[in-house]
Design an enzyme around this catalytic site. Structure first.
Site, short mmCIF file in Angstrom:
data_model
loop_
_atom_site.label_atom_id
_atom_site.label_comp_id
_atom_site.label_asym_id
_atom_site.label_seq_id
_atom_site.Cartn_x
_atom_site.Cartn_y
_atom_site.Cartn_z
N ILE A 159 0.68 -0.99 0.17
CA ILE A 159 -0.13 0.18 0.14
C ILE A 159 0.89 1.38 -0.09
O ILE A 159 0.69 2.17 -0.80
CB ILE A 159 -0.79 0.03 1.04
N ASP A 178 10.37 2.51 7.01
CA ASP A 178 10.31 1.16 6.92
C ASP A 178 11.38 0.25 7.30
O ASP A 178 12.58 0.56 7.00
CB ASP A 178 9.88 0.49 5.52
N ALA A 238 -4.63 2.49 8.22
CA ALA A 238 -4.06 1.41 8.61
C ALA A 238 -4.86 0.58 9.76
O ALA A 238 -5.66 -0.18 9.51
CB ALA A 238 -2.84 1.48 8.99
N ARG A 239 -4.67 1.40 10.71
CA ARG A 239 -5.30 0.70 12.04
C ARG A 239 -5.72 1.91 13.29
O ARG A 239 -4.56 2.69 13.22
CB ARG A 239 -4.32 -0.47 12.94
N ASP A 263 -9.72 6.41 8.52
CA ASP A 263 -10.56 5.39 8.00
C ASP A 263 -10.89 4.16 8.96
O ASP A 263 -11.80 3.16 8.48
CB ASP A 263 -10.10 4.80 6.38
N GLU A 268 -15.05 -0.53 15.95
CA GLU A 268 -15.73 -0.28 14.77
C GLU A 268 -17.39 -0.69 14.67
O GLU A 268 -17.49 -2.19 15.02
CB GLU A 268 -15.21 -0.75 13.32
N HIS A 286 -14.16 2.76 7.48
CA HIS A 286 -13.39 1.77 6.98
C HIS A 286 -13.73 1.42 5.51
O HIS A 286 -14.08 0.18 5.03
CB HIS A 286 -13.60 0.35 7.99
#
Length: 311
Positions: A159, A178, A238-239, A263, A268, A286
């Site tokens: 992504i 990363d 992502a989270r 998102d 949720e 989401h």
């Protein structure tokens, strides 16, 4: 194989509500499909009630605890219609010899395009402007143009790479953090890898593309925020667990973070969430991988994995 072990539980919210043609491949292979409550994320109690007797599990983002796994002794395979498996107790799954599959890259383009949409929306205050007009008010916030701005990508997997390419195409400078640097990914001269502190200090916009910490500790907390360039925009597709909500609210109120778009949420739907209601926040339910193309890729991949590993 006895009939009770020819069952597959299906839980992704969009699929339990709308269905998907790929499920016919499971039915044609002789499997009975079991569904949780349509359109809702199943609770631990619901999973414990319906998972026993299933040999396969086509899973969404719901938490799959050790208690759930232990309640289903015949379970052979959990197949995610996405890339994240941090919602599953992987240690217990290994102990019980349950195969865990995911559909790497299936929703990468969908999430990347939403990320760029949120970047445009938050930097131009689109939802704020829309809301004010619908209230009969003519009120504007000064925006920025993203050409020439620096996008910091935290997590440069599938992504993150898609986001990088889209941003570079719009004339942005992109730096990525990363732990596993891919020396073969050199999409443009204005892309480079950097250490996290360097990224935080110079990025005009930051986009998160990493899994949640295994210990549940937020990634974006007060020490993280103190290292940011003032007036930064943060995007999270992502989270939800990556964010310390209280720290983010403080950062928004003080102007360290100029806008936050997300998102994803710890719970949720998020319910009565103060951060969601903040006037410097854009929130979507989401929808990153919720495109026709991403759903098709993810579901076909998840079904492929179930048929491959079920004995």
């Amino acid at each position: 194989m006895i009939q009770s072990m020819k069952k597959i539980l299906v839980t992704p919210r969009s699929i339990t509500k709308e269905g998907h043609p790929s499920l016919d491949r499971l039915r044609n292979a002789g499997y009975e499909l079991v569904f949780c409550s349509p359109g809702k994320q199943p609770s631990e109690d619901e999973l414990i009630n319906i998972l026993p007797g299933c040999s396969g599990y086509l899973a969404g983002v719901e938490k799959v605890s050790a208690k759930v796994l232990s309640a289903a002794p015949g379970l052979q395979v959990i197949s995610r219609n996405g890339v994240g498996v941090d919602n599953i107790d992987l240690k217990v799954a290994r102990e019980l010899n349950i195969v865990i599959c995911k559909t790497d890259g299936a929703n990468a383009r969908g999430v990347a395009e939403l990320t760029m949409s949120l970047i445009f929306a938050i930097t131009r205050s689109i939802s704020f402007a829309d809301e004010k007009l619908k209230e009969g008010q003519w009120e504007r916030r000064l925006g920025i143009e993203i050409k020439g701005k620096t996008l910091g990508i935290i997590g440069c997997g599938r992504i993150g790479k898609e986001v990088a390419c889209l941003a570079l195409g719009l004339g942005m400078n992109v730096i990525a953090f990363d732990p596993y640097i891919n020396d073969f990914f050199t999409p443009a001269a204005n892309f480079r890898y950097a250490e996290l502190d360097d990224l935080l200090a110079i990025s005009d916009i930051i986009s998160l593309h990493i899994p949640a910490n295994s210990d549940g500790k937020p990634f974006v907390d007060d020490p993280f925020i103190q290292k940011l360039k003032k007036g930064v925009f943060i995007i999270n597709t992502a989270r939800g667990e990556l964010i310390d909500d209280d720290a983010m609210i403080r950062a928004l109120d003080t102007g360290i973070v100029k806008g936050y778009a997300t998102d994803v949420f710890r719970t949720e739907p998020p319910g009565d969430n103060i951060l969601v209601k903040h006037n410097r926040v854009i929130a979507t339910p989401h929808i990153g991988g919720f495109t026709e193309e991403s759903v098709d890729r993810a579901m076909n991949g998840a079904v492929d994995n179930l048929l491959k590993y079920l004995k």
